[in-house]
Scaffold this motif. Structure first.
Motif, short mmCIF file in Angstrom:
data_model
loop_
_atom_site.label_atom_id
_atom_site.label_comp_id
_atom_site.label_asym_id
_atom_site.label_seq_id
_atom_site.Cartn_x
_atom_site.Cartn_y
_atom_site.Cartn_z
N SER A 130 0.92 -1.18 -0.13
CA SER A 130 -0.06 -0.04 0.08
C SER A 130 0.92 1.23 0.05
CB SER A 130 -1.04 0.07 1.37
OG SER A 130 -1.71 1.11 1.27
N PHE A 131 0.52 2.22 -0.96
CA PHE A 131 1.30 3.50 -1.04
C PHE A 131 0.34 4.78 -0.71
CE2 PHE A 131 3.78 0.56 -3.81
CZ PHE A 131 5.06 0.72 -3.47
N THR A 132 1.04 5.54 0.07
CA THR A 132 0.20 6.71 0.28
C THR A 132 0.49 7.72 -0.83
OG1 THR A 132 0.35 6.61 2.59
CG2 THR A 132 -0.18 8.78 1.76
N LEU A 133 -0.44 7.78 -1.76
CA LEU A 133 -0.18 8.78 -3.05
C LEU A 133 -0.38 10.31 -2.62
CD1 LEU A 133 -2.06 6.51 -5.52
CD2 LEU A 133 0.36 6.61 -5.21
N ALA A 134 -1.12 10.65 -1.81
CA ALA A 134 -1.39 11.89 -1.32
C ALA A 134 -2.22 11.92 -0.11
CB ALA A 134 -2.21 12.78 -2.48
N TYR A 135 -1.95 12.88 0.54
CA TYR A 135 -2.64 13.10 2.21
C TYR A 135 -2.97 14.63 2.32
CZ TYR A 135 2.12 14.56 3.55
OH TYR A 135 3.39 14.84 3.84
N GLY A 243 -7.82 -5.71 -5.20
CA GLY A 243 -7.15 -4.38 -4.26
C GLY A 243 -8.05 -4.10 -3.04
N ASP A 244 -8.26 -5.11 -2.17
CA ASP A 244 -9.23 -4.78 -1.15
C ASP A 244 -8.11 -4.26 -0.04
OD1 ASP A 244 -11.16 -5.70 -2.45
OD2 ASP A 244 -11.20 -7.79 -1.52
N LEU A 245 -8.64 -3.01 0.80
CA LEU A 245 -7.87 -2.63 1.68
C LEU A 245 -8.80 -2.51 2.96
CD1 LEU A 245 -6.21 0.13 -0.20
CD2 LEU A 245 -5.00 -1.70 0.21
N GLU A 246 -8.30 -2.81 3.98
CA GLU A 246 -9.11 -2.77 5.50
C GLU A 246 -9.25 -1.42 5.75
OE1 GLU A 246 -7.50 -5.08 8.71
OE2 GLU A 246 -5.54 -3.98 8.71
N THR A 247 -8.44 -0.53 5.41
CA THR A 247 -8.69 1.04 5.67
C THR A 247 -9.42 1.95 4.83
OG1 THR A 247 -6.68 1.52 4.55
CG2 THR A 247 -6.55 1.01 6.76
N HIS A 248 -9.47 1.46 3.45
CA HIS A 248 -10.10 2.13 2.34
C HIS A 248 -11.26 1.14 1.81
CE1 HIS A 248 -6.74 4.77 2.86
NE2 HIS A 248 -6.99 5.58 1.90
N GLY A 249 -11.53 0.29 2.06
CA GLY A 249 -12.49 -0.61 1.61
C GLY A 249 -12.36 -1.65 0.51
N SER A 250 -13.02 -2.43 0.12
CA SER A 250 -13.07 -3.51 -0.71
C SER A 250 -12.91 -2.63 -2.17
CB SER A 250 -14.01 -4.65 -0.83
OG SER A 250 -15.19 -4.01 -1.05
N ALA A 251 -12.35 -3.37 -3.41
CA ALA A 251 -12.33 -2.69 -4.42
C ALA A 251 -13.50 -2.37 -5.11
CB ALA A 251 -11.17 -3.51 -5.49
N ALA A 252 -14.61 -3.49 -4.84
CA ALA A 252 -15.95 -3.45 -5.27
C ALA A 252 -16.61 -2.33 -4.64
CB ALA A 252 -16.67 -4.82 -4.88
N ASN A 253 -16.42 -2.12 -3.47
CA ASN A 253 -17.25 -0.92 -2.93
C ASN A 253 -16.48 0.37 -3.09
OD1 ASN A 253 -19.02 -2.28 -1.22
ND2 ASN A 253 -17.76 -2.75 0.34
N ARG A 254 -15.16 0.64 -3.45
CA ARG A 254 -14.65 1.56 -3.66
C ARG A 254 -15.26 2.07 -5.00
NH1 ARG A 254 -9.73 -0.78 -2.21
NH2 ARG A 254 -9.04 -0.55 -4.49
N SER A 255 -15.46 1.01 -6.06
CA SER A 255 -16.00 1.34 -7.41
C SER A 255 -17.33 1.75 -7.41
CB SER A 255 -15.80 0.07 -8.17
OG SER A 255 -16.33 0.14 -9.37
N GLN A 256 -18.12 1.24 -6.48
CA GLN A 256 -19.71 1.60 -6.29
C GLN A 256 -19.78 2.74 -5.82
OE1 GLN A 256 -21.61 1.32 -2.80
NE2 GLN A 256 -22.80 2.65 -3.97
N TRP A 257 -18.98 3.28 -4.72
CA TRP A 257 -19.11 4.63 -4.21
C TRP A 257 -18.50 5.71 -5.33
CZ3 TRP A 257 -22.30 5.87 -0.77
CH2 TRP A 257 -22.76 4.85 0.34
N LEU A 258 -17.54 5.32 -5.90
CA LEU A 258 -16.99 6.39 -7.01
C LEU A 258 -18.28 6.52 -8.15
CD1 LEU A 258 -14.13 7.70 -8.02
CD2 LEU A 258 -14.27 6.00 -9.63
#
Length: 281
Positions: A130-135, A243-258
């Motif tokens: 996991s990389f922090t791309l921006a904060y 690409g599921d992340l316990e801090t940012h959610g599953s890839a499927a959920n990230r896609s759904q919210w986007l």
């Protein structure tokens, strides 16, 4: 005309009479010591006001219509150039401020726009997975792009996808500024601090990050071609595969919210705090 003259004369007489009354009213001699103004103070005024209650599940933000699209002429991005990245980040910040200002106006808020910067220093907290791309730093009102990590991802991107991908990143970080301006971010931080378990803390963190992902969809909707493929491009590179992340959610959920931020009519589409647990896993 005669009536108007008579009315004016009566008004003038009344004015003169009032002046005479004031001028001839006897005045009390002032006290030699002056007025004790301390008797006029209300000690209750020294007390700090109670903080405003912020309900992050039923926040007024969610009733606001999605912002209208705005023109955004971003500078061309030369990903190998620090100066070009600085220019791109600031251009994206200006476009995002222009996009979100009507929403802030609707809520009666006038936040200072966040500042944008880049850093060439890697972050020690990053892992191989996991990389922090921006904060975003709320106390400084600052969004920082971490160039070493961004360039590692950028090397895998087709040239035609770069602008959409990095605009979505800036939209995600700017969303944290929107959360901060509306009081949502502070409440979310408090919930995480007082969480009774790691699972509860991670649940709040995912809701915060997935709301920011939804608002990144709002940014894409408002700053790119609505008939283009920006949404698909960003989901392909950020929210696909395993690409599921316990801090940012599953890839499927990230896609759904986007996609929710891209397609819904009001910002209630980004109400992750009122969503079912499975939608923010």
């Amino acid at each position: 005309m005669a009536g108007a003259f008579t009315a004016a004369s009566v008004a003038l007489v009344a004015l003169v009479a009032s002046v005479v009354v004031v001028a001839n009213t006897p005045r009390e001699d002032p006290s030699a010591g002056g007025t004790d103004v301390s008797t006029l103070y209300d000690n209750g005024l020294y007390a700090r006001p109670n903080p405003a209650e912020v309900d992050i599940v039923e926040h007024p933000l969610y009733g606001v219509a999605m912002p209208e699209a705005v023109d955004c002429d971003l500078p061309a991005l030369e990903s190998g150039s620090d100066d070009s990245w600085e220019s791109f980040a600031n251009g994206a910040g200006d476009c995002l401020t222009k996009l979100w200002t009507p929403v802030m106006d609707e809520l009666g808020l006038v936040p200072e726009p966040p500042r944008m910067t880049v850093t060439t220093d890697p972050l020690e907290t990053d892992s191989e997975d996991s990389f922090t791309l921006a904060y975003y730093e709320s106390d400084r009102g600052l969004i920082t792009v971490v160039l070493p990590n961004v360039r590692e991802i950028d090397a895998r991107l087709p040239d035609t996808h770069r602008e959409d991908v990095w605009l979505a990143l800036m939209g995600h970080e700017y969303a944290h500024h929107v959360q901060d301006a509306t009081g949502i971010l502070n409440v979310a931080h408090d919930l995480r601090r007082t969480a009774g378990s790691e699972a509860a803390e991670l649940d709040t963190l995912r809701r915060t990050e997935l709301q920011a992902e939804c608002m990144a969809g709002v940014a894409l909707r408002g700053l790119t071609d609505p008939d283009g493929n920006s949404l698909d491009v960003v989901n392909l590179h950020f929210n696909s595969g395993s690409g599921d992340l316990e801090t940012h959610g599953s890839a499927a959920n990230r896609s759904q919210w986007l996609e929710s931020g891209w397609s819904e009519e009001t910002l209630d589409g980004c109400n992750t705090y009122g969503a079912a647990e499975g939608e923010v896993a």
